[in-house]
Design a protein around this motif. Sequence first.
Motif, short mmCIF file in Angstrom:
data_model
loop_
_atom_site.label_atom_id
_atom_site.label_comp_id
_atom_site.label_asym_id
_atom_site.label_seq_id
_atom_site.Cartn_x
_atom_site.Cartn_y
_atom_site.Cartn_z
N ARG A 1 22.73 4.91 26.39
CA ARG A 1 21.45 4.78 25.73
C ARG A 1 20.31 5.09 26.68
NH1 ARG A 1 20.19 1.22 21.07
NH2 ARG A 1 18.02 1.71 20.76
N GLU B 1 17.54 8.06 26.44
CA GLU B 1 16.10 7.80 26.49
C GLU B 1 15.42 8.52 27.64
OE1 GLU B 1 15.84 3.49 24.27
OE2 GLU B 1 15.96 3.51 26.43
N PRO C 1 18.51 10.30 17.55
CA PRO C 1 18.62 9.01 18.22
C PRO C 1 19.89 8.25 17.81
CG PRO C 1 16.43 9.30 17.28
CD PRO C 1 17.31 10.37 16.71
N LEU D 1 17.88 3.02 12.53
CA LEU D 1 16.72 2.26 12.06
C LEU D 1 15.80 1.87 13.20
CD1 LEU D 1 18.42 0.16 9.31
CD2 LEU D 1 16.84 2.06 9.04
N ASP D 2 16.30 1.99 14.43
CA ASP D 2 15.48 1.61 15.56
C ASP D 2 14.52 2.73 15.94
OD1 ASP D 2 14.65 0.12 17.81
OD2 ASP D 2 15.93 1.36 19.06
N ARG D 3 15.08 3.92 16.17
CA ARG D 3 14.25 4.99 16.71
C ARG D 3 14.15 6.22 15.82
NH1 ARG D 3 11.48 4.57 21.39
NH2 ARG D 3 12.50 3.58 23.15
N ALA D 4 15.08 6.38 14.86
CA ALA D 4 15.16 7.66 14.19
C ALA D 4 14.27 7.75 12.96
CB ALA D 4 16.60 7.96 13.81
N VAL D 5 14.21 6.71 12.17
CA VAL D 5 13.38 6.79 10.97
C VAL D 5 12.43 5.60 10.89
CG1 VAL D 5 15.02 8.09 9.58
CG2 VAL D 5 15.08 5.60 9.52
N ALA D 6 11.28 5.86 10.23
CA ALA D 6 10.40 4.77 9.82
C ALA D 6 10.73 4.53 8.35
CB ALA D 6 8.94 5.16 10.00
#
Lengths: 376, 510
Positions: free
Chosen positions: B297, B301, B338, B342-347
Amino acid sequence: MKTKFKLLTRPWLEGLQKAGLSSWKRLAPPFIAIAAALIVCGVLMLFMNFNPLLAYQALFESAIGNKSAIGTTIIKSLPLLITGLAVTIAYRTEIFNIGVEGQILVGGIFAIWVGTKVSGLPSFIHIPLCMIAGMAGGMAYALLPAWLKAKRGINEVIVTLLLNYVAALLLSWAVRGPLREPGQLYAKTAEIAETARLPILVPEMRLHPGIFIALILITLGYFFLWHTVPGFNIRFVGANQRAAEAAGINVPKTMMTSFLISGSLAGLAGTLHIIGTEYRMLESFLSGFGYDAIAAALVGQLHPLGVLLGGFFFGALRSGSNGMQISLGIPSTLIYVIQALIILFVLASYHIRFGWRWWKREKQRDVFKQEIQSRN
Amino acid sequence: MGEMLRLDNITKSFPGVLANDHISLDVQEGEILALLGENGAGKTTLMNCLYGQLKPDAGQIYWRGRPVEISDSRTAVALGIGMVHQHFMLVPVLTVVENVSLGLASTRGLLLDLEHIETRLNALSQEFGLEVDPRATVWHLPVGAQQRVEILKALYREIQLLILDEPTAVLTPKEVNDLFAVLRRLSARGMSVILITHKLEEVMAISDRVTVLRDGRVVGTVKTGGTTPHELARLMVGREVVFDVHKPPLKPGKTVLEVQNLKAVGERGTLALNNISFSLCEGEILGIAGVDGNGQRELEEALCGLRRIREGQIFLHGQEVSHCKPDQLHQLGLAHIPSDRLDRAVAAKMTVEENMIASHISKPPYSKRGILNLKAIRQFAQRSIREFNIQTPSPRAAVTTLSGGNQQRVVLASALGHQPRVLIAAQPTRGLDVGLTQQVYERLVQERSRGAAILLISTELQEIFRLSDRIAVMYRGELMGIAPVEKTNVDQIGMMMAGVRLEQWRDSLP
């Protein structure tokens, strides 16, 4: 000219489209909340031996019963509309700008300073200068919490809440000290120069062009959030900060932008109240309007067009409460009870919506059960 | 041997999905039952019903022949059912003993009796071979040890049936063997185990019987001894599995991404990346294998400009980008899938089209002088929805209303929509079913043929082997070695995943 016209009408058309049948569920909760609050407060009045019907009639009449009442309602709504927009824009970045209360005051102090100390300018320069000063004041007062939030991740609610007290004390000092009108017993600032005042359009309503500025700003606010890159970034950061970062959006910058826009709008709200209505500042200047604006924005579901509804409604409550007190002797503080109830019911209405969803799910489950039974 | 547990026609539905459709199964005393099925087959839902975390709509649970109602996990534990979740339910800042003591009544009233617990824990770990230091703070422990703590926690509560949800996902091959040894010991003592998994090798290696789920239904229960992996795969998927990705031969172009002696610090302030060096060419897929949590991870990043680099350099097209911001990297043709959706890929609250376009929003034709061009955005979204076959009512639907697979397609569309030259694909198929996984594989190979340089970070070894041209293995923030796929094998990669360097491994050969 034609494109400008489109620019002004499109948000409303879009908004109305969105407000079509498909989203009545979204529009209903505030109205349900308002109705519920009025009913509960009516019961309260019965216990206090007042006739709620008469009370609401008086409230209604002194809010929109005649031209002067409508004028008062508009004047009281104006700061709520612009400040409500300020709250909304900050909230779209998940920033809860409680500090509008203080930003209104600091913006006002800046505007008074330019309005009283600067002279010899023609109106078309002096008025915009006051407005710019007011916005700069509000923005400057939002700068510290904005920076702390964006760069250091410090909770904006606490910082702005505390700064509100500082702003109130700042105003006390200003009206007693540097901006005090000389030779007056009562602490207040001098009146701003004639050249800094907005023209009165309809004398019996004390109506000034500020209301049009508010309407334009709300329209622009909608356009900004849904049709520009910074507005997009603001909403994306508000929806998921970490995803926004990964998508290449500059999160601290976006937070600063929305917080500072929010502050400058609050500062402008204070300024317009000065250069359009009061012409001076007392210690009690627009006291509590910042908090009311938060309520108005919440009732408006934190949408620029919703703020319009919320702002006018709370403005009407403020101007109507006086009438209620004068004609029936009902304490105008009861209005605060109504306001508080409305906010509670609005928050509760989210659960009503959840309840609705739950009911639908149960229904769906029944359909499944039938399906399963028919399969067997 | 008697029957310990029986589920009779358990049915559970969520809006739009029938997750469990009249599922019946039974577990005998001392038996290890594998619950096999693809992602989304309803395995976890079923076990959550059993463990009292979900309430079944219909059906009955029998515990030792007696009908029972399990309304919460306390009841389940009281009956003797324990569960080790995929994501551990431990408090990281507390010690092992403290974690075990949570929720237990103390024999000393209001005072803690940690010594008492510690003594028993030591006895238990010796008895079952679950080696753990009771006084260690949980977050200091490696993942395998944390899992042992979870099992100890259950054993301490004197459970008779242990449910393990995908327990091997986070383990090295050796740790998997250790775990299986523990499970055998449990079964020898008359305890039963339900093992939730989608990995066929594990089923064959450890279970006595297998119950296969597909689309929320039981499609078969068979004795492990009387079946083959092939038959199980057919049951699980419902058709013959062809997991063959047609990959044209490697035609590497010039080097586009070069990483030299990269060092970066992780969340805990410790060195998460240590001296990472590799290079990546056009038209090549470099797979990064490794057990979850070994710095993958942080690497992802760091390469995407989301984590500060302490030492070392990154070059993109020969240009140093070690301290560039994500948007600058996007400008240079880098795209990112990512690892955590739900953390980094989509709002999730934003619409499908807004999510697809977020990383390109400030460029024409999507915006000019800061004003969005909604038409261009809509066109791009509609094209992507067709191309990636995204099931959505409209481009304006919020992403949260889509299923997980469709959300992942939105992520792919946003990463691949503008012909990236370098793609960092982290766990690109996590949570996808077989059909979708196949589609993603094909798409990645297409991008490779187009000339994109792809860094594939994945914990799925099969995936790494199918797609990669070269394989690198990460262990505790270091690369254990890089080998071309045709010159290595699962054993070698497995050793590297456990911390053996490629050179050492070569030396140890006779």
